[in-house]
Design an enzyme around this catalytic site. Structure first.
Site, PDB file in Angstrom:
ATOM      1  N   GLY A  82       0.649  -1.396  -0.011  1.00  0.00           N
ATOM      2  CA  GLY A  82      -0.040   0.015   0.173  1.00  0.00           C
ATOM      3  C   GLY A  82       0.735   1.197  -0.093  1.00  0.00           C
ATOM      4  N   SER A  83       0.310   2.410   0.489  1.00  0.00           N
ATOM      5  CA  SER A  83       1.123   3.740   0.564  1.00  0.00           C
ATOM      6  C   SER A  83       2.375   3.771   1.179  1.00  0.00           C
ATOM      7  CB  SER A  83       0.026   4.619   1.189  1.00  0.00           C
ATOM      8  OG  SER A  83      -1.197   4.917   0.501  1.00  0.00           O
ATOM      9  N   THR A  84       2.717   2.760   2.119  1.00  0.00           N
ATOM     10  CA  THR A  84       4.181   2.862   2.693  1.00  0.00           C
ATOM     11  C   THR A  84       4.915   2.983   1.426  1.00  0.00           C
ATOM     12  OG1 THR A  84       4.007   0.213   2.952  1.00  0.00           O
ATOM     13  CG2 THR A  84       3.426   1.723   4.807  1.00  0.00           C
ATOM     14  N   PHE A  85       4.833   2.225   0.211  1.00  0.00           N
ATOM     15  CA  PHE A  85       5.767   2.216  -0.870  1.00  0.00           C
ATOM     16  C   PHE A  85       6.056   3.644  -1.509  1.00  0.00           C
ATOM     17  CE2 PHE A  85       7.315   1.176  -5.237  1.00  0.00           C
ATOM     18  CZ  PHE A  85       8.338   0.106  -4.787  1.00  0.00           C
ATOM     19  N   LYS A  86       4.964   4.506  -1.493  1.00  0.00           N
ATOM     20  CA  LYS A  86       5.232   5.847  -1.874  1.00  0.00           C
ATOM     21  C   LYS A  86       6.648   6.466  -1.521  1.00  0.00           C
ATOM     22  CE  LYS A  86       0.500   6.499  -2.056  1.00  0.00           C
ATOM     23  NZ  LYS A  86      -0.870   7.113  -0.996  1.00  0.00           N
TER      24      LYS A  86
END
Length: 701
Positions: free
Chosen positions: A441-445
């Site tokens: 999810g958004s942690t990869f941003k």
């Protein structure tokens, strides 16, 4: 008269010639003289083939009679000894026979005593041969020099034959009449698994085991067995099967099962309780998925045992490090092959191989942190994983997975009720979630931002004007839209990390293009497992095998914010954030102290690393940041949250997993990555932040 004499004189040569011819004829039809070498060769051949019943026929009747063995007993004795020693190969080689000396005058000794020499004449009815014997046993090779004494014997029909005088030393050289061969196994101590401070995580312990002495069951054994079975919650069949084993004698203690209660009801006759040494796991559920457990080997284990090491009574690692480090932990068994007298007293030692104790394995894990992190994770019945590591050294400080199971119960044995509870649990307590792979999810941003900075596409203040909560590139995307949760415009890189804006990073990835995007993110550990073979860690993926090039714009956009086909383990997710702590160097995770690991790898520049780190700091410090609730902590933190939705197709509601990565920016003593499954309706990733806040408040390194 003269004519008669002439006739006689004429016949004499004829008669003489006929006699000579008859003698020669008789000599030519006489049985050849037997040779002892032939018998020796037969003996060697049968011995090497372990055809022991064939050896029997080569021995003198007198020596066999003295041994007291018939043919069957003879072969049985050899087979029992060779089987006990696990002789896999027999090699016998004759030693050269001594050649008779030739006198200096050119004559020969011909086996006769020569004037001026010492010693008796060679007996033509005896023969001696020497050979070297090599037995390959389970402990190694036994090497001996053996001798055969042969005698020429006359048969009933007048023929001659050579036979061997059998003696016990022909089996093993130090055996005499009444000797036996005893084989003892020397078992190694299983190595301990300890934490970074030497505290035990898997070690030797004790437990109570109840059992039955059959002779003490009383006058009504069947009724007593029924009462015992009811009290200990086992079946009568299980008890009867145990006490009817072939080795059981009336006064023997027959173990049945483990118990926590050392008290025996007075009404139960025949029950005894003994203390038994077992493998013990002090942290129990808190480290079960990491450490694993041991169990008695099964038939399947024995079938898979290519090296032939295990026996039915052995224990073997069945999960976690107990399984992956089995060879190091188990050690190597040894043994002794010895010759005893008829009373069982040791006469001599044939071969000894000392057992090699298993290695002690020291982990980088800290017991206190492991227990506290598991307690935090498992509270409320949540399923998920948490990974804490030292981001500068790579030491894994805690690896928690929930729900869990009690590894001590796996050793002592589960009751049916306990097994039913585990197997019916829909949250799958035996699944190791810190090695499981999730869409991050958004942690990869944070990684996408770093890739964009390195590719000179993204800058901290580069903005996109975005209207509304959904966006698509153009009509070619059909009905597919990228969505976000906060309607902010314009949005720059820092804003996009603070508010976790999917649309911003989808736009940046499309601008980079798939090739540059892949080059930028692959450096962060994709395609490898960081040498963590002991955890059976699978490499993470940014896409499925057939979509490695990310040709689809929709897939490229989704991948940029950690969805699409991306799968990362919590361990990898934590590792991928280490460059933001270490001036752009990715530090590989370490679990086993002293294990050689690769040096930190420079994946981004210090400038790019610090830019992302500062932005992640604002995720906590800025009002409206997704981790702003942590801003009250005395430690200055940087973090990234994320919620990944799993669904079969657009428009459906799927399971939501909440993610959170956090680290200390001033004193980088820890980096923590967490995932909690099924956060639907519970605040998404905010549920993870709230759950970890009390732990972080108490954390003191």
């Amino acid at each position: 008269m003269k004519s008669k004499r002439k006739l006689m004189y004429g016949l004499l040569p004829i008669l003489f010639a006929g006699g000579i011819g008859m003698y020669l004829y008789m000599q030519s039809n006489k049985a050849p003289e037997p040779k002892p070498e032939v018998v020796v060769e037969q003996y060697i051949d049968h011995l090497q083939k372990k055809e022991f019943d064939q050896l029997y026929g080569l021995m003198t009747p007198a020596s066999l009679e003295a041994s007291g063995m018939n043919r069957e007993q003879f072969a049985e004795k050899y087979n029992a000894i060779y089987s006990g020693m696990q002789v896999s190969a027999v090699k016998a080689e004759l030693k050269p026979q001594p050649v008779a000396e030739t006198p200096q005058d050119g004559g020969t000794t011909s086996g006769k005593k020569t004037e001026g020499t010492e010693g008796p004449e060679q007996d033509p009815n005896t023969y001696k041969a020497e050979y070297t014997l090599r037995l390959t046993t389970f402990l190694g090779e036994v090497n001996e020099t053996q001798s055969l004494n042969l005698v020429k014997q006359e048969l009933d029909d007048g023929g001659k034959v050579w036979r061997i005088e059998w003696q016990p030393s022909m089996i093993l050289s130090d055996m005499v009449k009444g000797s036996k061969v005893r084989v003892r196994t020397l078992l190694p101590e299983r190595g301990d698994i300890v934490d970074r401070d030497g505290l035990p995580l898997a070690t030797k312990g004790t437990a109570l085991e109840w059992g039955i002495v059959p002779s003490k069951l009383g006058d009504a054994p069947d009724q007593m067995i029924a009462s015992i079975a009811q009290h200990y919650n086992v079946s009568e069949d299980a008890i009867n099967k145990a006490i009817n084993q072939s080795w059981v004698k009336p006064d023997y203690f027959v173990p049945i099962a483990m118990t926590d209660d050392e008290r025996i009801p007075a009404a139960l006759k025949g029950v005894q309780i003994q203390t038994k040494e077992i493998r013990q796991y002090p942290l129990g559920e808190a480290a079960a998925h990491l450490i694993g457990y041991v169990r008695k080997v099964t038939r399947e284990d024995l079938e898979k045992d290519a090296e032939g090491y295990y026996r039915a009574e052995d224990w073997i690692g069945k999960a976690g490090l107990e399984q992956s480090l089995e060879k190091q932990l188990r050690g190597e068994r040894g043994g002794v092959i010895e010759i005893t007298d008829e009373n069982g007293n040791m006469r001599s030692e044939v071969l000894r191989k000392d057992a090699v104790n298993g290695q002690n394995i020291q982990l980088t894990i800290r017991t206190k942190t492991q227990k506290e992190l598991y307690k935090t994770l498992s509270s409320g019945g949540d399923a998920g994983a948490m990974v804490m590591m030292d981001p500068t050294k790579g030491d894994l400080l805690a690896l928690a997975s929930a729900p869990s199971y009690d590894p001590n119960k796996m050793v002592t044995g589960l009751t049916q009720a306990e097994w039913d509870a585990y197997s019916s649990n829909e949250q799958l307590p035996f699944v190791n979630r810190f090695t499981n792979r999730y869409a991050p999810g958004s942690t990869f941003k944070a990684v996408t931002a770093a890739a964009g900075l390195m590719e000179k596409v993204t800058t901290p203040d580069k903005s996109h004007g975005i209207a509304g909560l959904q966006w698509r590139k153009d009509a070619s995307w059909g009905g597919y839209y990228v969505t976000r949760v906060k309607n902010v415009s314009p949005v720059n890189m820092v804003d996009a990390l603070v508010y976790s804006d999917n649309i911003y990073f989808a736009m940046e990835a499309l601008e980079m293009g798939s090739e540059r995007f892949i080059d930028g993110i692959r450096k962060f550990g994709f395609g490898g497992n960081f040498g963590l073979d002991e955890l059976y860690l699978k490499p993470s993926q940014y896409a499925n095998e057939n979509n490695k090039e990310l040709k689809s714009e929709v897939l490229l956009a989704d991948t940029a914010y950690g969805q699409g086909e991306m799968l990362m383990s919590p361990i990898h997710l934590a590792t991928a954030f280490t460059p933001f702590v270490n001036e752009g160097k990715m530090v590989k995770p370490v679990l086993i102290s002293g294990k050689e690991t690769s040096a930190p790898e420079v994946v981004i520049t210090p400038e790019a690393a610090n830019t992302v780190k500062d932005a992640l700091g604002e995720v906590v410090s800025r009002s409206g940041g997704t981790a702003h609730s942590l801003s009250t902590l005395p430690t200055k933190l940087a973090a990234k949250t994320g919620t990944a939705e799993l669904k079969a197709k657009k428009g459906e509601r799927g399971q939501e997993n909440g993610f959170f990565v956090v680290f200390d920016t001033e004193q980088p003593s820890f980096l923590l990555a967490a995932v909690i499954e099924n956060v639907n309706g519970r605040g998404g990733s905010h549920h993870v932040v709230d759950k970890l806040k009390p732990f972080l408040e108490k954390w003191n390194g």
